[in-house]
Design an enzyme around this catalytic site. Structure first.
Site, PDB file in Angstrom:
ATOM      1  CD  GLU A 165      -2.808  -1.331   2.369  1.00  0.00           C
ATOM      2  OE1 GLU A 165      -2.792  -0.436   3.229  1.00  0.00           O
ATOM      3  OE2 GLU A 165      -3.548  -2.322   2.447  1.00  0.00           O
ATOM      4  CG  ASN A 206      -0.743  -7.019  -1.328  1.00  0.00           C
ATOM      5  OD1 ASN A 206      -1.346  -7.641  -2.213  1.00  0.00           O
ATOM      6  ND2 ASN A 206      -1.238  -6.845  -0.110  1.00  0.00           N
ATOM      7  CG  HIS A 242     -10.036  -5.448   0.626  1.00  0.00           C
ATOM      8  ND1 HIS A 242     -10.286  -6.589   1.383  1.00  0.00           N
ATOM      9  CD2 HIS A 242      -8.724  -5.171   0.812  1.00  0.00           C
ATOM     10  CE1 HIS A 242      -9.184  -6.956   2.006  1.00  0.00           C
ATOM     11  NE2 HIS A 242      -8.210  -6.121   1.664  1.00  0.00           N
ATOM     12  CD  GLU A 270      -4.819  -7.706   1.752  1.00  0.00           C
ATOM     13  OE1 GLU A 270      -5.701  -6.967   2.245  1.00  0.00           O
ATOM     14  OE2 GLU A 270      -3.606  -7.443   1.829  1.00  0.00           O
ATOM     15  CG  ASP A 272     -12.871  -8.681   1.832  1.00  0.00           C
ATOM     16  OD1 ASP A 272     -12.672  -7.788   0.978  1.00  0.00           O
ATOM     17  OD2 ASP A 272     -12.541  -8.549   3.026  1.00  0.00           O
TER      18      ASP A 272
HETATM   19  O1  G3I Z   1      -3.862  -7.446  18.794  1.00  0.00           O
HETATM   20  C1  G3I Z   1      -4.684  -6.451  19.403  1.00  0.00           C
HETATM   21  C2  G3I Z   1      -5.239  -6.964  20.677  1.00  0.00           C
HETATM   22  O2  G3I Z   1      -4.175  -7.206  21.583  1.00  0.00           O
HETATM   23  C3  G3I Z   1      -6.235  -5.966  21.218  1.00  0.00           C
HETATM   24  O3  G3I Z   1      -6.859  -6.501  22.366  1.00  0.00           O
HETATM   25  C4  G3I Z   1      -7.296  -5.612  20.193  1.00  0.00           C
HETATM   26  C5  G3I Z   1      -8.246  -4.547  20.674  1.00  0.00           C
HETATM   27  O4  G3I Z   1      -8.849  -3.873  19.588  1.00  0.00           O
HETATM   28  O5  G3I Z   1      -6.656  -5.139  19.053  1.00  0.00           O
HETATM   29  C6  G3I Z   1      -5.800  -6.099  18.486  1.00  0.00           C
HETATM   30  O6  G3I Z   1      -5.221  -5.623  17.306  1.00  0.00           O
HETATM   31  C7  G3I Z   1      -6.087  -5.508  16.197  1.00  0.00           C
HETATM   32  C8  G3I Z   1      -5.607  -6.453  15.113  1.00  0.00           C
HETATM   33  O7  G3I Z   1      -6.353  -6.250  13.933  1.00  0.00           O
HETATM   34  C9  G3I Z   1      -5.732  -7.917  15.514  1.00  0.00           C
HETATM   35  O8  G3I Z   1      -7.065  -8.235  15.754  1.00  0.00           O
HETATM   36  C10 G3I Z   1      -6.015  -4.080  15.701  1.00  0.00           C
HETATM   37  O9  G3I Z   1      -6.612  -3.227  16.672  1.00  0.00           O
HETATM   38  C11 G3I Z   1      -6.728  -3.935  14.387  1.00  0.00           C
HETATM   39  O10 G3I Z   1      -6.470  -2.633  13.872  1.00  0.00           O
HETATM   40  C12 G3I Z   1      -6.189  -4.952  13.404  1.00  0.00           C
HETATM   41  O11 G3I Z   1      -6.914  -4.812  12.208  1.00  0.00           O
HETATM   42  C13 G3I Z   1      -6.309  -5.408  11.073  1.00  0.00           C
HETATM   43  C14 G3I Z   1      -5.973  -4.350  10.050  1.00  0.00           C
HETATM   44  O12 G3I Z   1      -5.427  -4.965   8.888  1.00  0.00           O
HETATM   45  C15 G3I Z   1      -4.978  -3.339  10.569  1.00  0.00           C
HETATM   46  O13 G3I Z   1      -4.793  -2.322   9.708  1.00  0.00           O
HETATM   47  C16 G3I Z   1      -7.285  -6.419  10.496  1.00  0.00           C
HETATM   48  O14 G3I Z   1      -7.465  -7.491  11.404  1.00  0.00           O
HETATM   49  C17 G3I Z   1      -6.744  -6.957   9.170  1.00  0.00           C
HETATM   50  O15 G3I Z   1      -7.742  -7.723   8.528  1.00  0.00           O
HETATM   51  C18 G3I Z   1      -6.350  -5.803   8.250  1.00  0.00           C
HETATM   52  O16 G3I Z   1      -5.797  -6.346   7.096  1.00  0.00           O
HETATM   53  C19 G3I Z   1      -5.442  -5.415   6.071  1.00  0.00           C
HETATM   54  C20 G3I Z   1      -4.244  -5.955   5.339  1.00  0.00           C
HETATM   55  O17 G3I Z   1      -3.209  -6.222   6.258  1.00  0.00           O
HETATM   56  C21 G3I Z   1      -3.770  -4.992   4.239  1.00  0.00           C
HETATM   57  N1  G3I Z   1      -4.845  -4.663   3.346  1.00  0.00           N
HETATM   58  C22 G3I Z   1      -6.089  -4.187   3.983  1.00  0.00           C
HETATM   59  C23 G3I Z   1      -6.566  -5.197   5.026  1.00  0.00           C
HETATM   60  C24 G3I Z   1      -7.868  -4.746   5.646  1.00  0.00           C
HETATM   61  O18 G3I Z   1      -7.737  -3.556   6.358  1.00  0.00           O
END
Ligand code: G3I
Length: 352
Positions: A165, A206, A242, A270, A272
């Site tokens: 990105e 990516n 996405h 990715e 969906d």
């Molecule tokens: O790990 C912490 C946990 O300790 C805490 O309790 C919890 C509370 O909110 O947060 C947890 O971290 C979260 C993490 O996902 C794991 O669940 C983050 O807040 C959350 O921001 C994070 O979101 C991820 C996101 O990327 C971050 O930008 C999504 O799961 C994930 O699906 C998403 O994936 C991205 C790709 O990497 C790149 N392309 C876009 C895609 C969708 O946004």
């Protein structure tokens, strides 16, 4: 560039994945009157044309029997949804934590699945200590991170999202800390470091909103063309995809093809699609058909398995619903992977 050890691994892993997918997948290999039957799982169907079908996974859920059954039943590739990102793998300078990623790699290898790597360098999900670095300190941190992470999993990863990105919608570079502190050369530096750390992994750029011929995909295209012309190591481009039920995919395949024509593989990384029913299934079908029509499209990954765990859960964007039931979209993908040859689900209008 062709890495022969990896290509051998792909053949082996496709066969092994079919072997572990049980009776349904075995049926896929049964020959009748000299003609291959339509395979009955996503992974087995994709493997018939040398492709993979993968899912983004979460380490903790691998211990959930329902989750792992769905994963084992239909997928022959995995990627860590979050567990291999910078904040997870290097929470403090030079102190690496590979536990979540190792869990995924071990799980995959025990089942002959491929592993995609996501992601070495990204403006988001950087640990706090990286966000405050400037100049050469940030450069050394980036190079050390790539060396540590790609080096740890060297030989285990089919393809790495080396950089994620880094472009804006208008085709310009995103003004991240990496861009502002390191200048235009940082992406090239990252790819060269990744090649040094894991010479057998394919190295991908990516991004999202690259779902057709548009200014953003133009900008990335120009970078890849430049890298290929100058011998900067790049092997593949990931199209996150996405999408929504109304997404315009009229130039989706043409866009994949123009990158493939530069001499890189293309991967749907990715996928969906927000929505439901036939409209959602139709978008999934179009994406799958586009990949099948481009010989260098090596596989498709959906960003999760069930709607229950999706980052876009409210939009029900995946192939399995929250109760692990296969949706219309699932059957549309299976049918497209089988080139329109798959059996319809029993008593179901799953085909669109
Ligand atoms: O790990 C912490 C946990 O300790 C805490 O309790 C919890 C509370 O909110 O947060 C947890 O971290 C979260 C993490 O996902 C794991 O669940 C983050 O807040 C959350 O921001 C994070 O979101 C991820 C996101 O990327 C971050 O930008 C999504 O799961 C994930 O699906 C998403 O994936 C991205 C790709 O990497 C790149 N392309 C876009 C895609 C969708 O946004």
């Amino acid at each position: 560039m062709i890495h022969s050890p990896r290509r051998r691994r792909r053949v082996w892993s496709a066969v092994a994945a079919v072997a572990t997918a049980g009776l349904a997948a075995t049926t896929a290999l049964v020959m009748s009157s000299g003609t291959a039957q339509a395979a009955e799982t996503l992974g087995a169907s994709a493997a018939e044309s040398g492709r993979y079908f993968g899912a983004a996974v979460v380490p903790n859920l691998l211990n959930d029997g329902t989750y792992s059954s769905a994963l084992d039943g239909d997928f022959n590739s995995v990627v860590a949804e979050n567990a291999m990102k910078w904040d997870a793998t290097e929470p403090n300078p030079g102190q690496f934590n590979f536990s979540g990623g190792d869990q995924i790699v071990d799980y995959a290898q025990a089942r002959g699945m491929e592993v995609r790597g996501h992601t070495l360098v990204w403006h988001a999900q950087q640990p706090g200590w990286v966000q405050n670095l400037t100049g050469n300190d940030l450069r050394q941190a980036m190079l050390g991170h790539i060396d540590g992470v790609a080096g740890h999993w060297a030989g285990d990863i089919e393809s790495w999202d080396v950089v994620n990105e880094a472009f804006e919608w208008d085709g310009s570079r995103r003004q991240s800390n990496l861009q502002q502190q390191l200048g235009d050369g940082w992406i090239e530096e990252a790819f060269r470091a990744a090649r040094d750390a894991d010479p057998n992994a394919k190295l991908c750029y990516n991004d999202f909103s690259t779902d057709g011929l548009n200014p953003k995909s133009d900008g990335i295209y120009d970078m890849v063309a430049d890298f290929k012309a100058r011998g900067v190591p790049i092997d593949c481009v990931g199209f996150q995809s996405h999408l929504g039920s109304n997404s315009d995919l009229s130039t989706y395949q043409a866009n994949l093809q123009r990158f493939a024509d530069l001499g890189v593989d293309v991967e749907i990384t990715e996928l969906d699609v927000g929505g439901s029913g036939g409209a959602q299934a139709n978008v999934y079908r179009q994406v799958t058909e586009a990949c099948m029509a481009v010989s260098r499209c090596t596989g498709i990954t959906t960003w999760g398995i069930t709607d229950a765990h999706s980052w876009r859960g409210d939009e029900t964007p995946l192939l399995f619903d929250g109760n692990y039931q296969k949706k219309d979209a699932y059957y549309a993908v299976l049918d497209a992977l089988n080139d329109g040859d798959s059996e319809p689900p029993p008593g179901d209008g799953g085909h669109v």
